[in-house]
Scaffold this motif. Structure first.
Motif, PDB file in Angstrom:
ATOM      1  N   ILE A  81       0.824  -1.213   0.000  1.00  0.00           N
ATOM      2  CA  ILE A  81       0.000   0.000   0.000  1.00  0.00           C
ATOM      3  C   ILE A  81       0.857   1.263   0.000  1.00  0.00           C
ATOM      4  N   ALA A  82       2.180   1.108  -0.097  1.00  0.00           N
ATOM      5  CA  ALA A  82       3.069   2.265   0.019  1.00  0.00           C
ATOM      6  C   ALA A  82       2.885   3.251  -1.129  1.00  0.00           C
ATOM      7  N   ALA A  83       2.852   2.751  -2.363  1.00  0.00           N
ATOM      8  CA  ALA A  83       2.792   3.651  -3.509  1.00  0.00           C
ATOM      9  C   ALA A  83       1.514   4.484  -3.518  1.00  0.00           C
ATOM     10  N   GLU A  84       0.370   3.860  -3.201  1.00  0.00           N
ATOM     11  CA  GLU A  84      -0.888   4.597  -3.232  1.00  0.00           C
ATOM     12  C   GLU A  84      -1.010   5.576  -2.082  1.00  0.00           C
ATOM     13  N   ASN A  85      -0.146   5.427  -1.086  1.00  0.00           N
ATOM     14  CA  ASN A  85      -0.163   6.330   0.070  1.00  0.00           C
ATOM     15  C   ASN A  85       1.145   7.099   0.207  1.00  0.00           C
ATOM     16  N   ALA A  86       1.846   7.298  -0.910  1.00  0.00           N
ATOM     17  CA  ALA A  86       3.155   7.954  -0.863  1.00  0.00           C
ATOM     18  C   ALA A  86       3.078   9.341  -0.236  1.00  0.00           C
ATOM     19  N   ALA A  87       2.036  10.108  -0.556  1.00  0.00           N
ATOM     20  CA  ALA A  87       1.910  11.455   0.010  1.00  0.00           C
ATOM     21  C   ALA A  87       1.729  11.395   1.526  1.00  0.00           C
ATOM     22  N   ILE A  88       1.021  10.386   2.002  1.00  0.00           N
ATOM     23  CA  ILE A  88       0.817  10.233   3.445  1.00  0.00           C
ATOM     24  C   ILE A  88       2.126   9.832   4.120  1.00  0.00           C
ATOM     25  N   LEU A  89       2.880   8.934   3.497  1.00  0.00           N
ATOM     26  CA  LEU A  89       4.175   8.540   4.066  1.00  0.00           C
ATOM     27  C   LEU A  89       5.086   9.757   4.209  1.00  0.00           C
ATOM     28  N   ARG A  90       5.093  10.595   3.203  1.00  0.00           N
ATOM     29  CA  ARG A  90       5.955  11.779   3.254  1.00  0.00           C
ATOM     30  C   ARG A  90       5.456  12.804   4.279  1.00  0.00           C
ATOM     31  N   GLU A  91       4.137  12.867   4.467  1.00  0.00           N
ATOM     32  CA  GLU A  91       3.593  13.749   5.501  1.00  0.00           C
ATOM     33  C   GLU A  91       3.949  13.228   6.888  1.00  0.00           C
ATOM     34  N   ILE A  92       3.902  11.915   7.059  1.00  0.00           N
ATOM     35  CA  ILE A  92       4.314  11.301   8.321  1.00  0.00           C
ATOM     36  C   ILE A  92       5.756  11.684   8.645  1.00  0.00           C
ATOM     37  N   LEU A  93       6.615  11.589   7.658  1.00  0.00           N
ATOM     38  CA  LEU A  93       8.019  11.947   7.867  1.00  0.00           C
ATOM     39  C   LEU A  93       8.177  13.445   8.105  1.00  0.00           C
ATOM     40  N   ARG A  94       7.402  14.261   7.392  1.00  0.00           N
ATOM     41  CA  ARG A  94       7.492  15.710   7.563  1.00  0.00           C
ATOM     42  C   ARG A  94       7.158  16.124   8.992  1.00  0.00           C
ATOM     43  N   ARG A  95       6.249  15.371   9.611  1.00  0.00           N
ATOM     44  CA  ARG A  95       5.850  15.691  10.988  1.00  0.00           C
ATOM     45  C   ARG A  95       6.814  15.115  12.023  1.00  0.00           C
ATOM     46  N   GLY A  96       7.897  14.494  11.566  1.00  0.00           N
ATOM     47  CA  GLY A  96       8.937  14.066  12.501  1.00  0.00           C
ATOM     48  C   GLY A  96       8.834  12.645  13.002  1.00  0.00           C
ATOM     49  N   HIS A  97       7.973  11.841  12.377  1.00  0.00           N
ATOM     50  CA  HIS A  97       7.831  10.444  12.785  1.00  0.00           C
ATOM     51  C   HIS A  97       8.795   9.560  11.998  1.00  0.00           C
ATOM     52  N   ALA A  98       8.913   8.314  12.412  1.00  0.00           N
ATOM     53  CA  ALA A  98       9.820   7.362  11.761  1.00  0.00           C
ATOM     54  C   ALA A  98       9.010   6.351  10.964  1.00  0.00           C
ATOM     55  N   LEU A  99       9.647   5.773   9.950  1.00  0.00           N
ATOM     56  CA  LEU A  99       8.972   4.852   9.046  1.00  0.00           C
ATOM     57  C   LEU A  99       9.755   3.557   8.930  1.00  0.00           C
ATOM     58  N   GLY A 100       9.052   2.436   9.139  1.00  0.00           N
ATOM     59  CA  GLY A 100       9.650   1.121   8.994  1.00  0.00           C
ATOM     60  C   GLY A 100       8.817   0.249   8.076  1.00  0.00           C
ATOM     61  N   CYS A 101       9.182  -1.031   7.997  1.00  0.00           N
ATOM     62  CA  CYS A 101       8.550  -1.986   7.091  1.00  0.00           C
ATOM     63  C   CYS A 101       7.720  -2.995   7.878  1.00  0.00           C
ATOM     64  N   HIS A 102       6.523  -3.275   7.371  1.00  0.00           N
ATOM     65  CA  HIS A 102       5.628  -4.265   7.982  1.00  0.00           C
ATOM     66  C   HIS A 102       5.376  -5.420   7.011  1.00  0.00           C
ATOM     67  N   GLY A 103       6.388  -5.690   6.179  1.00  0.00           N
ATOM     68  CA  GLY A 103       6.279  -6.790   5.231  1.00  0.00           C
ATOM     69  C   GLY A 103       5.721  -6.350   3.899  1.00  0.00           C
ATOM     70  N   LEU A 104       5.713  -7.274   2.959  1.00  0.00           N
ATOM     71  CA  LEU A 104       5.223  -6.978   1.616  1.00  0.00           C
ATOM     72  C   LEU A 104       3.703  -6.970   1.552  1.00  0.00           C
ATOM     73  N   ASP A 105       3.065  -7.994   2.167  1.00  0.00           N
ATOM     74  CA  ASP A 105       1.627  -8.193   1.970  1.00  0.00           C
ATOM     75  C   ASP A 105       0.859  -8.567   3.231  1.00  0.00           C
ATOM     76  N   HIS A 106       1.512  -8.533   4.378  1.00  0.00           N
ATOM     77  CA  HIS A 106       0.898  -8.857   5.665  1.00  0.00           C
ATOM     78  C   HIS A 106       0.525 -10.338   5.816  1.00  0.00           C
ATOM     79  N   GLU A 107       1.066 -11.181   4.977  1.00  0.00           N
ATOM     80  CA  GLU A 107       0.901 -12.610   5.204  1.00  0.00           C
ATOM     81  C   GLU A 107       1.820 -13.041   6.344  1.00  0.00           C
ATOM     82  N   LEU A 108       1.436 -14.102   7.046  1.00  0.00           N
ATOM     83  CA  LEU A 108       2.197 -14.543   8.210  1.00  0.00           C
ATOM     84  C   LEU A 108       3.578 -15.054   7.801  1.00  0.00           C
ATOM     85  N   LEU A 109       4.588 -14.682   8.569  1.00  0.00           N
ATOM     86  CA  LEU A 109       5.945 -15.129   8.260  1.00  0.00           C
ATOM     87  C   LEU A 109       6.093 -16.637   8.420  1.00  0.00           C
TER      88      LEU A 109
END
Length: 282
Positions: free
Chosen positions: A57-85
Motif C-alpha cells: 500500500i506504500a505507492a498509493e499512500n506515498a503522500a501520506i508517508l511523506r507527511e508522516i516523515l514531515r511531521r517528525g515520525h519514523a517509518l519502517g517496514c511491515h512486510g510486503l503483503d501482511h501474510e504470516l511469516l
C-alpha cells in the motif's frame, strides 16, 4: 516510567488476519487516508511515533508517508503483503522483504531500517535475515503464549540493557509488553485489547504493570483510529465481527488518555530510531 514507544502498523482494514479469504479489498474502502486526526493528536501531545508500513500500500499512500516523515515520525517496514511469516519459506521471505524495503523507500524517499512482522510471527532465521538486508531494528517480540499466532522470538545471544530492549552488536529488538497475572499474559499494550478495555480498567492494569516495569510499547492500527464504517462481509461470524468493531468509536480519545497517563508518570515518547541514536547504535 522511563521510555514509551508508540508504534503504528500502517496497514488497511482488510489486512486483518481474520478477514483473509474474503474479498474485502475490492470494496474500495480505505482507512489509511483517514489518519490525519491521529497525526494532529500526536502534534497536540508532542509525541513522535514509529510507523511500520505494509509495502503493497506504500505507492498509493506515498503522500501520506511523506507527511508522516514531515511531521517528525519514523517509518519502517511491515512486510510486503501482511501474510504470516510462519507461512513463508526463508528464501521467499528474503526475496519479498528486499522488494518491500525498496517499495517503501521509493514511495517515502528515505532509507527504511526498522521492521515488524505481521501478527508478530517473526522467527529467528528471518530475524537474522533482515539484518543482512540492511535493517537495524525490529519490534516483533511478544510474550503471549495463549495467542495461536504470536511467537516468543528466540533472542539467544542478545543482551537486555533495560526493560523491553534487546541488543546484539548494532541491532536492536523492541518487545511488545504484556502484563503477567495468575499465569496468564494480558496484552494491555494495543490492538483489540486496547479497544476492548475501558480506560478505567486500562489505568488499573497500567498501574500494575508500572510497579515492575520502566518502559512501555504501544501498537495500534489505522482502522482502530477512526469510526468510519467498514463494509464487513455479511457471512462474517458474530464473534469475528465483534472482534473487528469493538471499541473503535472513541478509541482515539482513549489512546490520548493513555498517552497523557504515561507522560504524567514520567514516560518520554520517542521513535525507535531516536531511541537507537540515544543509545549510540545509529
Amino acid at each position: 516510567m522511563k521510555h514509551a514507544w508508540l508504534t503504528v502498523d500502517l496497514e488497511e482494514w482488510y489486512h486483518l488476519d481474520y478477514l483473509k479469504g474474503y474479498p474485502c479489498r475490492e470494496s474500495g474502502v480505505r482507512v489509511v487516508p483517514l489518519i490525519f486526526d491521529f497525526l494532529d493528536m500526536l502534534d497536540e501531545e508532542g509525541v513522535k511515533v514509529t510507523f511500520f508500513c505494509v509495502a503493497e500500500i506504500a505507492a498509493e499512500n506515498a503522500a501520506i508517508l511523506r507527511e508522516i516523515l514531515r511531521r517528525g515520525h519514523a517509518l519502517g517496514c511491515h512486510g510486503l503483503d501482511h501474510e504470516l511469516l510462519t507461512e513463508k519459506s526463508l528464501e521467499q521471505f528474503i526475496a519479498e522483504t528486499r522488494e518491500a524495503k525498496a517499495m517503501i523507500e521509493a514511495a517515502a524517499g528515505v532509507p527504511v531500517t526498522g521492521y515488524r512482522a505481521s501478527c508478530f510471527t517473526m522467527e529467528r532465521d528471518k530475524l537474522d535475515a533482515i539484518r543482512q538486508l540492511g535493517f537495524t531494528y525490529d519490534s516483533s517480540k511478544i510474550r503471549f503464549a495463549q495467542h495461536p499466532l504470536y511467537r516468543n522470538l528466540d533472542l539467544i545471544g542478545f543482551e537486555q540493557p533495560e526493560d523491553l530492549v534487546y541488543v546484539e552488536r548494532d541491532f536492536s529488538e523492541y518487545e511488545i509488553p504484556t502484563l503477567e497475572m495468575f499465569g496468564y499474559s494480558i496484552p494491555i499494550s494495543g490492538g483489540g485489547y486496547l479497544r476492548l478495555f475501558p480506560f478505567w480498567l486500562l489505568r488499573i492494569l497500567l498501574r500494575l504493570y508500572a510497579r515492575k516495569h520502566e518502559n512501555f510499547t504501544i501498537y495500534v492500527h489505522p482502522f482502530e483510529l477512526t469510526s468510519a464504517k467498514l463494509p464487513l462481509p455479511e457471512e462474517l461470524g458474530r464473534a469475528t465481527r465483534f472482534r473487528c468493531l469493538v471499541g473503535r468509536r472513541g478509541n482515539l480519545k482513549k489512546l490520548q488518555k493513555v498517552i497523557r497517563w504515561l507522560k504524567k508518570r514520567g514516560a518520554r515518547f520517542t521513535t525507535l530510531e531516536a531511541d537507537r541514536r540515544e543509545r549510540g547504535l545509529a
